[in-house]
Enzyme design. Structure first.
Site, PDB file in Angstrom:
ATOM      1  N   SER A   1      40.164   2.360  34.823  1.00 41.64           N
ATOM      2  CA  SER A   1      41.288   1.534  35.289  1.00 41.64           C
ATOM      3  C   SER A   1      42.542   1.878  34.501  1.00 41.64           C
ATOM      4  O   SER A   1      43.654   1.552  34.917  1.00 41.64           O
ATOM      5  CB  SER A   1      40.957   0.039  35.132  1.00 41.64           C
ATOM      6  OG  SER A   1      40.525  -0.245  33.812  1.00 41.64           O
TER       7      SER A   1
ATOM      8  N   LYS B   1      29.572   4.864  31.484  1.00 37.52           N
ATOM      9  CA  LYS B   1      29.412   4.128  32.744  1.00 37.52           C
ATOM     10  C   LYS B   1      29.729   5.071  33.906  1.00 37.52           C
ATOM     11  O   LYS B   1      30.651   5.876  33.815  1.00 37.52           O
ATOM     12  CB  LYS B   1      30.346   2.911  32.778  1.00 37.52           C
ATOM     13  CG  LYS B   1      30.255   2.122  34.098  1.00 37.52           C
ATOM     14  CD  LYS B   1      30.861   0.740  33.984  1.00 37.52           C
ATOM     15  CE  LYS B   1      32.364   0.687  34.145  1.00 37.52           C
ATOM     16  NZ  LYS B   1      32.877   1.216  35.438  1.00 37.52           N
TER      17      LYS B   1
ATOM     18  N   GLU C   1      29.696   5.228  38.466  1.00 40.84           N
ATOM     19  CA  GLU C   1      29.657   4.453  39.706  1.00 40.84           C
ATOM     20  C   GLU C   1      28.678   5.068  40.696  1.00 40.84           C
ATOM     21  O   GLU C   1      28.602   6.287  40.818  1.00 40.84           O
ATOM     22  CB  GLU C   1      31.061   4.409  40.340  1.00 40.84           C
ATOM     23  CG  GLU C   1      32.091   3.742  39.447  1.00 40.84           C
ATOM     24  CD  GLU C   1      33.488   3.682  40.081  1.00 40.84           C
ATOM     25  OE1 GLU C   1      33.641   4.009  41.274  1.00 40.84           O
ATOM     26  OE2 GLU C   1      34.426   3.303  39.344  1.00 40.84           O
TER      27      GLU C   1
ATOM     28  N   GLU D   1      30.667  -5.277  40.771  1.00 40.81           N
ATOM     29  CA  GLU D   1      32.072  -5.603  41.049  1.00 40.81           C
ATOM     30  C   GLU D   1      32.243  -6.101  42.485  1.00 40.81           C
ATOM     31  O   GLU D   1      31.822  -5.430  43.444  1.00 40.81           O
ATOM     32  CB  GLU D   1      32.944  -4.349  40.811  1.00 40.81           C
ATOM     33  CG  GLU D   1      34.422  -4.610  41.081  1.00 40.81           C
ATOM     34  CD  GLU D   1      35.343  -3.527  40.530  1.00 40.81           C
ATOM     35  OE1 GLU D   1      34.854  -2.597  39.860  1.00 40.81           O
ATOM     36  OE2 GLU D   1      36.565  -3.629  40.771  1.00 40.81           O
TER      37      GLU D   1
HETATM   38  O1  KIV Z   1      37.564   0.838  35.034  1.00 41.37           O
HETATM   39  C1  KIV Z   1      37.358  -0.354  34.818  1.00 41.37           C
HETATM   40  O2  KIV Z   1      38.149  -1.065  34.205  1.00 41.37           O
HETATM   41  C2  KIV Z   1      36.126  -0.934  35.344  1.00 41.37           C
HETATM   42  C3  KIV Z   1      36.026  -2.431  35.368  1.00 41.37           C
HETATM   43  C4  KIV Z   1      36.863  -2.970  36.445  1.00 41.37           C
HETATM   44  C5  KIV Z   1      34.614  -2.894  35.470  1.00 41.37           C
HETATM   45  O3  KIV Z   1      35.253  -0.239  35.760  1.00 41.37           O
END
Ligand code: KIV
Length: 265
Positions: free
Chosen positions: A46, A113, A115, A182
């Site tokens: 983000s 992390k 997706e 999410e």
């Molecule tokens: O990139 C991010 O900030 C995220 C959150 C919205 C979970 O993946």
């Protein structure tokens, strides 16, 4: 002081202690966030939108994630640092290993992390097999915004909900250690949280998950434009950044955030 471990996060889920997560992109905020009691600092892609001013998370590179993750790692001592694998940096298991190694070795992250559902199960298994802690991410997948046709709630149709639940179980089975959910209906988030042994962290997913995450700039009310309906401006309510962060952590721990208005049917 040692950092919060996977074992501690698992224990928090088991004992019903809710996990407070916020995004962090630099050393100064990382320090303030963990002083306020945030358990996990998510170096989210983000940052492409809230730091770089891009229209989506897609342009973010591994180099940029390494840069921000290393700043967050240097600014913190206790919280777990989780860094996002950016768009197309994990298109196959070997590329994912290479990108994850950079986030951990150069970026100081303790977990990465990524997706996706069934399509990333082999990648999660490969990472987990090589000792890389993995946080999966289901529901609204910002890196797939063009495929999804916008930032919309996912899993409202029965078939989609079953697919997301099945993906969550498959990702856990492949070795994922945590899951971010999410923008899914509260009832689906509750079912997934109940079905999984690993901690489930919600954002726009209702109050039944094991923990919550928000984009830092959204919860401070400094993201330009309209704030997402599932977020809350803690700075406007509490008057200082430190008070806002502490209020967020306390509200998450006490189960006062998110409220009914921050979720979806
Ligand atoms: O990139 C991010 O900030 C995220 C959150 C919205 C979970 O993946």
């Amino acid at each position: 002081m040692s950092r919060i471990s996977l074992k501690r996060l698992a224990q928090m889920k088991e004992q019903g202690e809710r996990i407070a997560v916020l995004t962090a992109y630099d050393a100064s905020f990382a320090c303030l966030l963990e002083q306020a009691g945030v358990d996990v600092l998510l170096v989210g892609d983000s940052l492409g939108m809230v730091v770089q001013g891009q229209g989506s998370t897609l342009p973010v590179s591994v180099d940029e994630m390494v840069y921000h993750s290393s700043a967050v790692a240097r600014g913190s001592k206790r919280a777990m640092v989780v860094a996002d694998l950016p768009f197309m940096s994990y298109a196959n298991p070997e590329q994912a290993l290479h990108s994850a190694a950079r986030l951990m070795k150069e970026g100081g992250a303790q977990m990465v992390k990524l997706e996706g559902g069934a399509e990333v199960v082999d990648t999660v298994a490969r990472l987990a097999g090589m000792g890389v802690p993995v946080c999966a991410h289901l529901g609204l997948l910002p890196q797939s915004v063009h495929k999804l046709g916008g930032y919309r709630v996912q899993g409202r149709e029965a078939g989609d909900a079953e697919r997301i639940l099945g993906d969550a179980k498959a990702l856990q089975q492949a070795g994922a250690d945590m899951l971010v959910l999410e923008c899914v209906p509260r009832e689906l988030a509750a079912r997934i949280t109940e079905a999984l042994a690993i901690p489930v962290i919600g954002i726009g997913a209702g109050a039944a998950t094991d923990g919550q995450v928000l984009v830092l700039y959204d919860m401070l009310g400094i993201t330009p434009g309209k704030r997402p309906s599932f977020s809350h401006d803690f700075l406007a309510e509490h008057g200082s950044i430190v008070a806002a962060l502490e209020a967020y952590v306390t509200a998450v721990r006490d189960g006062r955030f998110p409220t009914e208005q921050h979720g979806f049917d």
